[in-house]
Design a protein around this motif. Structure first.
Motif, PDB file in Angstrom:
ATOM      1  N   SER A 185       0.761  -1.265   0.014  1.00  0.00           N
ATOM      2  CA  SER A 185      -0.067   0.013   0.095  1.00  0.00           C
ATOM      3  C   SER A 185       0.818   1.439  -0.114  1.00  0.00           C
ATOM      4  N   ASP A 186       2.076   1.153   0.247  1.00  0.00           N
ATOM      5  CA  ASP A 186       2.961   2.264   0.461  1.00  0.00           C
ATOM      6  C   ASP A 186       3.949   2.583  -0.710  1.00  0.00           C
ATOM      7  N   ILE A 187       3.742   2.362  -1.932  1.00  0.00           N
ATOM      8  CA  ILE A 187       4.383   2.424  -3.040  1.00  0.00           C
ATOM      9  C   ILE A 187       3.394   3.275  -4.014  1.00  0.00           C
ATOM     10  N   TYR A 188       4.360   4.049  -4.772  1.00  0.00           N
ATOM     11  CA  TYR A 188       3.731   4.848  -5.868  1.00  0.00           C
ATOM     12  C   TYR A 188       4.399   4.579  -7.097  1.00  0.00           C
ATOM     13  N   THR A 189       3.407   4.143  -7.992  1.00  0.00           N
ATOM     14  CA  THR A 189       4.046   3.286  -9.181  1.00  0.00           C
ATOM     15  C   THR A 189       3.172   3.630 -10.460  1.00  0.00           C
ATOM     16  N   ASP A 190       3.599   3.273 -11.527  1.00  0.00           N
ATOM     17  CA  ASP A 190       2.884   3.210 -12.797  1.00  0.00           C
ATOM     18  C   ASP A 190       3.028   2.147 -13.761  1.00  0.00           C
ATOM     19  N   CYS A 191       3.596   1.109 -12.669  1.00  0.00           N
ATOM     20  CA  CYS A 191       3.924  -0.333 -13.302  1.00  0.00           C
ATOM     21  C   CYS A 191       2.585  -0.856 -14.082  1.00  0.00           C
ATOM     22  N   ASN A 192       3.137  -1.491 -15.157  1.00  0.00           N
ATOM     23  CA  ASN A 192       2.001  -2.157 -15.944  1.00  0.00           C
ATOM     24  C   ASN A 192       1.728  -3.434 -15.678  1.00  0.00           C
ATOM     25  N   LEU A 193       0.767  -3.702 -14.856  1.00  0.00           N
ATOM     26  CA  LEU A 193       0.427  -4.836 -13.976  1.00  0.00           C
ATOM     27  C   LEU A 193       0.227  -5.975 -14.882  1.00  0.00           C
ATOM     28  N   SER A 194      -0.043  -5.857 -16.391  1.00  0.00           N
ATOM     29  CA  SER A 194      -0.705  -6.712 -17.301  1.00  0.00           C
ATOM     30  C   SER A 194       0.682  -7.377 -17.714  1.00  0.00           C
ATOM     31  N   LEU A 195       1.967  -7.104 -17.499  1.00  0.00           N
ATOM     32  CA  LEU A 195       3.146  -7.581 -18.087  1.00  0.00           C
ATOM     33  C   LEU A 195       3.581  -8.726 -17.062  1.00  0.00           C
ATOM     34  N   ILE A 196       3.033  -8.726 -15.801  1.00  0.00           N
ATOM     35  CA  ILE A 196       3.463  -9.897 -14.879  1.00  0.00           C
ATOM     36  C   ILE A 196       2.738 -11.149 -15.356  1.00  0.00           C
ATOM     37  N   ASN A 197       3.578 -12.046 -15.620  1.00  0.00           N
ATOM     38  CA  ASN A 197       3.132 -13.606 -15.864  1.00  0.00           C
ATOM     39  C   ASN A 197       3.666 -14.576 -15.025  1.00  0.00           C
ATOM     40  N   LEU A 198       2.663 -15.587 -14.533  1.00  0.00           N
ATOM     41  CA  LEU A 198       3.341 -16.584 -13.682  1.00  0.00           C
ATOM     42  C   LEU A 198       3.114 -17.593 -14.515  1.00  0.00           C
ATOM     43  N   HIS A 199       4.334 -18.238 -14.692  1.00  0.00           N
ATOM     44  CA  HIS A 199       4.582 -19.458 -15.331  1.00  0.00           C
ATOM     45  C   HIS A 199       3.849 -20.700 -14.952  1.00  0.00           C
ATOM     46  N   HIS A 200       3.262 -21.702 -15.491  1.00  0.00           N
ATOM     47  CA  HIS A 200       2.819 -22.890 -14.940  1.00  0.00           C
ATOM     48  C   HIS A 200       3.335 -23.449 -13.722  1.00  0.00           C
ATOM     49  N   HIS A 201       4.816 -23.652 -13.788  1.00  0.00           N
ATOM     50  CA  HIS A 201       5.662 -24.329 -12.929  1.00  0.00           C
ATOM     51  C   HIS A 201       6.251 -23.420 -11.898  1.00  0.00           C
ATOM     52  N   ASP A 202       5.886 -21.914 -11.972  1.00  0.00           N
ATOM     53  CA  ASP A 202       6.457 -21.232 -10.824  1.00  0.00           C
ATOM     54  C   ASP A 202       5.523 -20.764  -9.741  1.00  0.00           C
ATOM     55  N   LEU A 203       6.100 -20.483  -8.563  1.00  0.00           N
ATOM     56  CA  LEU A 203       5.146 -20.197  -7.290  1.00  0.00           C
ATOM     57  C   LEU A 203       5.299 -18.683  -7.118  1.00  0.00           C
ATOM     58  N   ALA A 204       6.001 -17.839  -8.072  1.00  0.00           N
ATOM     59  CA  ALA A 204       5.931 -16.437  -7.907  1.00  0.00           C
ATOM     60  C   ALA A 204       6.399 -15.920  -9.106  1.00  0.00           C
ATOM     61  N   SER A 205       5.941 -14.521  -9.400  1.00  0.00           N
ATOM     62  CA  SER A 205       6.617 -13.662 -10.368  1.00  0.00           C
ATOM     63  C   SER A 205       6.619 -12.134  -9.734  1.00  0.00           C
ATOM     64  N   LEU A 206       7.781 -11.789  -9.438  1.00  0.00           N
ATOM     65  CA  LEU A 206       8.137 -10.496  -9.034  1.00  0.00           C
ATOM     66  C   LEU A 206       8.507  -9.400 -10.061  1.00  0.00           C
ATOM     67  N   VAL A 207       8.058  -8.269  -9.533  1.00  0.00           N
ATOM     68  CA  VAL A 207       8.454  -7.138 -10.261  1.00  0.00           C
ATOM     69  C   VAL A 207       9.717  -6.412  -9.753  1.00  0.00           C
ATOM     70  N   MET A 208      10.637  -6.228 -10.348  1.00  0.00           N
ATOM     71  CA  MET A 208      11.864  -5.640  -9.766  1.00  0.00           C
ATOM     72  C   MET A 208      12.345  -4.330 -10.183  1.00  0.00           C
ATOM     73  N   VAL A 209      12.917  -3.100  -9.443  1.00  0.00           N
ATOM     74  CA  VAL A 209      13.291  -2.195  -9.551  1.00  0.00           C
ATOM     75  C   VAL A 209      14.560  -1.710  -9.456  1.00  0.00           C
ATOM     76  N   LYS A 210      14.975  -0.745 -10.108  1.00  0.00           N
ATOM     77  CA  LYS A 210      16.480  -0.060  -9.698  1.00  0.00           C
ATOM     78  C   LYS A 210      16.525   0.096  -8.222  1.00  0.00           C
ATOM     79  N   ASN A 211      17.763  -0.088  -7.632  1.00  0.00           N
ATOM     80  CA  ASN A 211      18.027  -0.050  -6.137  1.00  0.00           C
ATOM     81  C   ASN A 211      17.791   1.342  -5.846  1.00  0.00           C
ATOM     82  N   PRO A 212      16.860   1.655  -5.018  1.00  0.00           N
ATOM     83  CA  PRO A 212      16.844   3.109  -4.330  1.00  0.00           C
ATOM     84  C   PRO A 212      18.112   3.538  -3.333  1.00  0.00           C
TER      85      PRO A 212
END
Length: 219
Positions: free
Chosen positions: A107-134
């Motif tokens: 809840s405490d982030i501000y972003t314009d991340c395109n959520l439609s680009l996140i895909n969870l492959h059938h054998h994976d348990l998670a798919s993460l969005v990574m960003v440049k280190n603040p």
């Protein structure tokens, strides 16, 4: 797909501000932090939203209601008597989230991340969005290479607080107070976590200084 917004923390880094106001309701421009993310979710078709709450929970529930004013459906997962951290909080909400994969966003982030680009492959348990280190996390959290999250020390980036999770990642774990990273580390070692890189707007609004910076940039 359902989504869960993590909103149960006490927000201690905001000092006196969060004694009477929960962090998710702190204003960024004309909207609260959590409203920015509700509207982001809605813009990508996420209309069934779970929000986990604990600290000053009633204020959040009273403010957001059932979601009608945002044209979404909001259900609350209440943690009592104290917050269960990121991992325990999601785990506690699984009965509402169901058996299908779901999206998680802090809840405490501000972003314009395109959520439609996140895909969870059938054998994976998670798919993460990574960003440049603040500046406050220059060492990063995980490495990403060819769309896979690893524990190598090269290409280290920061976990954005956004991801899609298969509820099976919580299998054989008892509901308790624990951080999400505890189970992520295990499944990263098992090569069951993928990731994408978000290069546009992303800010962690963790304290008053960060809030002021983003307010000056965008509002």
């Amino acid at each position: 797909m359902k989504a869960i917004i993590l909103a149960a923390g006490q927000g201690k880094r905001f000092g006196k501000t969060t004694i009477t106001k929960p962090k998710p309701l702190i204003k960024l421009g004309n909207l609260s932090l959590i409203e920015h993310n509700i509207l982001l979710l809605k813009s990508y078709g996420f209309t069934e939203i779970v929000i986990n709450v604990s600290y000053l929970a009633n204020l959040i529930i009273d403010y957001l209601g059932n979601g009608d004013k945002y044209n979404v459906k909001i259900t609350y997962s209440i943690e009592y008597p104290e917050p269960l951290e990121t991992g325990g909080g999601i785990h506690n909400a699984l009965s509402i989230l169901g058996k299908d994969p779901f999206l998680v966003i802090n809840s405490d982030i501000y972003t314009d991340c395109n959520l439609s680009l996140i895909n969870l492959h059938h054998h994976d348990l998670a798919s993460l969005v990574m960003v440049k280190n603040p500046p406050d996390n220059l060492k990063g959290d995980f490495s990403i290479s060819n769309g896979r999250i690893t524990l190598d020390k090269e290409n280290m980036m920061t976990y954005s607080g956004i991801g899609i999770y298969n509820p099976k990642i919580f299998k054989n774990i008892e509901i308790s107070k624990y951080k999400l990273i505890n189970i992520l580390l295990k499944e990263i070692k098992n090569n069951r976590v993928s990731g994408i890189i978000h290069k546009n707007i992303w800010y962690d609004i963790g304290d008053n200084k960060k809030l002021k910076k983003v307010s000056n940039l965008f509002f």
